[in-house]
Scaffold this active site. Structure first.
Site, mmCIF file in Angstrom:
data_model
loop_
_atom_site.group_PDB
_atom_site.id
_atom_site.type_symbol
_atom_site.label_atom_id
_atom_site.label_comp_id
_atom_site.label_asym_id
_atom_site.label_seq_id
_atom_site.Cartn_x
_atom_site.Cartn_y
_atom_site.Cartn_z
ATOM 1 N N ASP A 134 27.650 6.065 -38.150
ATOM 2 C CA ASP A 134 26.617 5.214 -37.569
ATOM 3 C C ASP A 134 26.628 5.442 -36.052
ATOM 4 O O ASP A 134 27.485 6.161 -35.515
ATOM 5 C CB ASP A 134 26.842 3.737 -37.945
ATOM 6 C CG ASP A 134 25.530 2.940 -37.871
ATOM 7 O OD1 ASP A 134 24.585 3.432 -37.215
ATOM 8 O OD2 ASP A 134 25.448 1.853 -38.444
HETATM 9 C C1 BGC Z 1 22.303 1.105 -37.412
HETATM 10 C C2 BGC Z 1 21.883 2.061 -38.505
HETATM 11 C C3 BGC Z 1 20.786 2.964 -38.017
HETATM 12 C C4 BGC Z 1 21.235 3.670 -36.763
HETATM 13 C C5 BGC Z 1 20.210 4.635 -36.210
HETATM 14 C C6 BGC Z 1 22.558 1.815 -36.109
HETATM 15 O O1 BGC Z 1 22.777 0.917 -35.080
HETATM 16 O O2 BGC Z 1 23.448 0.403 -37.817
HETATM 17 O O3 BGC Z 1 21.485 1.332 -39.635
HETATM 18 O O4 BGC Z 1 20.439 3.858 -39.026
HETATM 19 O O5 BGC Z 1 21.524 2.699 -35.768
HETATM 20 O O6 BGC Z 1 19.113 3.991 -35.717
#
Ligand code: BGC
Length: 762
Positions: A287
């Site tokens: 993530d």
């Molecule tokens: C979130 C994810 C997301 C990623 C990219 C993160 O902060 O937890 O769910 O896919 O950002 O935007």
């Protein structure tokens, strides 16, 4: 001979339309990638493990990548996200395939969560439809739109089981149940990926957040998770596993710790469980800056945590560039191996190959498809249908709904004529200007036959500092220039002149989603004050509640005549709400997450264990498991939802009261539409294992069927129960069944059920 050629041609044609043309045999892919990797330097291999975002999208971490163009030219980037639009994607791809030495194309990802440009209801809302084909269709449509605009990778589905509505991200998932969550995970992956990744309209899915992110302590975002393996295996892991079995091309690791080790650096999770036990063959991406964040978790400096992540089985590093800047050094120092880098690189190249990017790096940049697909009328029609099917009718005293298409309606509330909150959280590519607010929808649907008077009545919240936190992506809580009293007077004025009040209230869209935990999950004070004054007018009161999470709406449900919970319903919210209010569609949604009576009850979920001193009902009993100040039961249970019509369940019949481990039994029940409308009902099957080697839940969903019944019509609904439905992970984490007594329940929600029993024998 001619026949053979003819058959070959037919086969070729079938394979092409089924999307197999790009899916060349594995051996071809392996040869291609082996020969490509032979040409790659170590730096170029590490470059493939690097995922950047040049900004422009919603940045959810502190960092936005810099010098992206230079890095792409140097072969230091494997993929990008947050680049939206065919033209921009084409430009970025052009840099990769013309300027970088080996011309390896980039992956282009995005948070395609509930629709793309056309925005559907939030995932939690869609789950309340219990309609797997519809949910699959929503992902398919999103994929068709997103791939026409250049994307090939969706950071979805989010399948984190959540029992805590304080956590803002409940909005992005499918609620509290592992069985339903698994069905939905599968439907979403199939929707995005179609028959395989070969077609130019399929998106590679990325199941997230692996794992257990939905169980953060106190519902506080990014918080610690700690749970037993038995709980993980039985309740929290099944949806991720289902997504892997459905063939998801990628998995995203979560922010939280598991056994005190961050998921992103957790070898047990990413290698032993995901790859060895479940056989996952795709790649794992972190993530947003989750690799770097392991330093804050106390796991060491950037080099140490990057090596930890690679050793654990992580393949791609989102935004943080720990892999890019430290892996070479770690290799020289013997902290990671060349094989680990090669394996990660190979998995990412395989995904690109399967997506057809080596054949044509621009295959997802197709201006003709773009013009045809993006925001097309059929997608708006689907958005309206999906929204109608997602609403949950919580109360309808004296059949106040559907409303008559005559007389005067006072439409009141801060969300009654608001475009900015219709889409809901994570509508990264949506355009709220295109959404339909309720006032417009009511006028569209009722024509000129109804006199609709409108007043805002109150702000979503009067608290300016709260509003500031919610308004990070633009104004969602718009604090009116008028005083609360002026707004209230206007609202009461129209309420007194009307036959019925429809109050549209609830949460702003960004009151849920990432980093939007709440310690109180009530309707904000400004709106509750408005409702109390409206109630005093004595007019029939209909509440339309928009939200991204369950809310503690005790006063509201007790005092309103009717309550329709619509979640955040997407572009077509207003039209869909009007369709339901005026009876063009009879609501059929059922809750997929329990509604607590108070925050103090949380977690409240239907598939709990019994305890040694269970309370027989909701009355207080000394020395039983209960509270002095609130009932044990939720305000609304899992599976609950009303219709304008009524359904009667007949007697539950079992084909046998013994089930052999090799056999099946059938449970049948007649459901009759006894009301005045045609309608749909979700018939739910629950089981309870009465005696086992570990304590088992009081009920577990094991099947459901959504049926349509014309008024007066009856249908026999049957479920087949076999050994697979009785399996669970025991204390040794073996997936077993244990002979003995089982109870079986069938009904329209998890509480009101008909009961039967059977014995499992060897
Ligand atoms: C979130 C994810 C997301 C990623 C990219 C993160 O902060 O937890 O769910 O896919 O950002 O935007």
């Amino acid at each position: 001979m001619k026949t053979k050629i003819f058959i070959a041609l037919i086969l070729c044609f079938i394979l092409t339309i089924k999307g197999y043309s790009q899916q060349q045999p594995a051996v071809t892919m392996n040869n291609f990638i082996t020969s490509l990797m032979k040409k790659m330097t170590l730096d170029e291999k590490i470059g493939q493990l690097n995922l950047l975002t040049p900004g422009g999208g919603i940045a959810t971490g502190a960092v936005v990548s810099s010098d992206v163009e230079t890095k792409i030219s140097k072969g230091q980037v494997g993929g990008l996200f947050g680049v939206i639009g065919e033209e921009k994607i084409r430009q970025a791809q052009e840099i990769a395939v013309t300027k970088s030495r080996l011309k390896i194309p980039l992956l282009f990802g995005s948070d395609v969560i509930h629709g793309y440009k056309t925005t559907f209801p939030i995932p939690l809302a869609l789950s309340c439809s219990w309609d797997m084909l519809m949910i699959e269709r929503s992902a398919r449509i999103a994929a068709t739109e997103a791939t026409a605009d250049g994307l090939n990778w969706a950071f979805s589905p989010m399948v984190d089981i959540a029992r805590d509505p304080r956590w803002g991200r409940v909005a992005e998932g499918a609620g509290e149940d592992p069985y339903l969550g698994s069905q939905i995970a599968k439907a979403m992956v199939m929707g995005y990926q179609g028959n395989g990744l070969g077609n130019d309209n399929t998106l590679m899915s990325c199941v997230k957040h692996f794992a257990l992110y939905g169980a953060v302590e106190g519902g506080r975002e990014y918080n610690t998770v700690d749970m037993s393996r038995v709980k993980m295996y039985n309740y929290y892991l099944p949806p991720y596993k289902a997504a892997v079995e459905a063939g998801t091309g990628s998995v995203m690791s979560s922010f939280n710790t598991i056994d005190n080790i961050p998921a992103t650096g957790n070898k047990w999770l990413l290698t032993d469980l995901l790859r060895k036990q479940w056989g996952f063959k795709g790649f794992v991406v972190s993530d947003y800056t989750a690799v770097n964040e392991m330093t804050e978790h106390g796991m060491g400096d950037l080099q140490t945590v990057s090596a930890l992540a690679l050793n654990a089985g992580l393949d791609m590093d989102m935004v943080g560039e720990g892999f890019l800047t430290t892996l070479k050094k770690s290799l020289q120092e013997g902290k990671v191996t060349r094989k680990q880098i090669d394996d990660a690189c190979q998995r990412i190249l395989e995904a690109k190959y399967k997506l057809g990017l080596f054949t044509d790096p621009y295959r997802y940049c197709n201006v003709e498809r773009l013009a045809r697909e993006v925001l097309s009328a059929d997608k708006r029609t689907a958005a309206r249908e999906f929204a109608e099917h997602s609403f949950v009718l919580l109360k309808n005293k004296d059949q106040l709904l559907p409303l008559k298409k005559s007389g005067t309606i006072a439409l009141i509330g801060p969300l009654a004529n608001d475009k900015s909150n219709m889409l809901g959280t994570w509508a990264v590519s949506g355009n709220s200007d295109l959404s339909i607010p309720v006032l417009e929808g009511m006028k569209n649907v009722s024509g000129n036959s109804v006199n609709i008077l409108y007043a805002k009545g109150a702000n979503i919240s009067d608290d300016t500092s709260f509003a500031k936190k919610v308004n990070v992506f633009g104004t969602r809580i718009d604090i009116d220039k008028r005083s609360p009293k002026e707004m209230m007077d206007e609202a009461l004025g129209i309420a007194n002149r009307s036959d019925v009040i429809v109050a549209v209230i609830g949460e702003a869209s960004e009151m849920t989603g990432e980093s939007s935990s709440r310690s109180q999950i009530n309707i904000p004070a400004s709106q509750l004050t408005l409702l109390k004054e409206l109630k005093k007018t004595g007019k029939p009161l209909v509440l339309v509640i928009m939200s991204g999470r369950p809310l503690t709406i005790n006063w509201e449900t007790e005092n309103a005549n009717a309550v329709l919970f619509t979640w955040h319903a997407g572009d077509e919210a207003g039209n869909a709400i009007a369709d339901v209010l005026f009876g063009n569609y009879d609501p059929s949604g059922k809750l997929t997450i329990s509604f607590p009576r108070s925050v103090g009850q949380i977690p409240v979920y239907y598939n709990h264990l019994n305890t040694g001193r269970p309370n027989p009902g909701d009355d207080f009993n000394k020395f039983h498991s209960n509270y002095l100040d609130v009932e044990n039961s939720p305000l609304f249970p899992f599976g609950y939802g009303l219709s304008y019509t009524s359904f009667q369940y007949g007697d539950l019949k079992l084909s046998s009261t013994t089930l052999k481990t090799t056999g099946t039994i059938r449970a049948s029940i007649t459901v009759t539409n006894t009301g005045n409308y045609d309608g749909e009902e979700v018939v739910q099957l629950y089981l309870r294992d009465m005696v086992a080697s570990i304590a088992r839940p009081v009920k577990e969903l094991k099947g459901f069927q959504k049926i349509f019944l014309k008024k007066g019509e009856s249908k026999l609904v049957s479920f087949t129960i076999g050994i697979e439905d009785l399996k669970f992970y025991n204390a040794a984490l073996k997936y077993v069944t244990e002979p003995g007594d089982f109870k079986l329940f069938v009904g329209g929600n998890s509480q009101e059920v008909k009961e039967g029993s059977f014995k499992l024998v060897n």
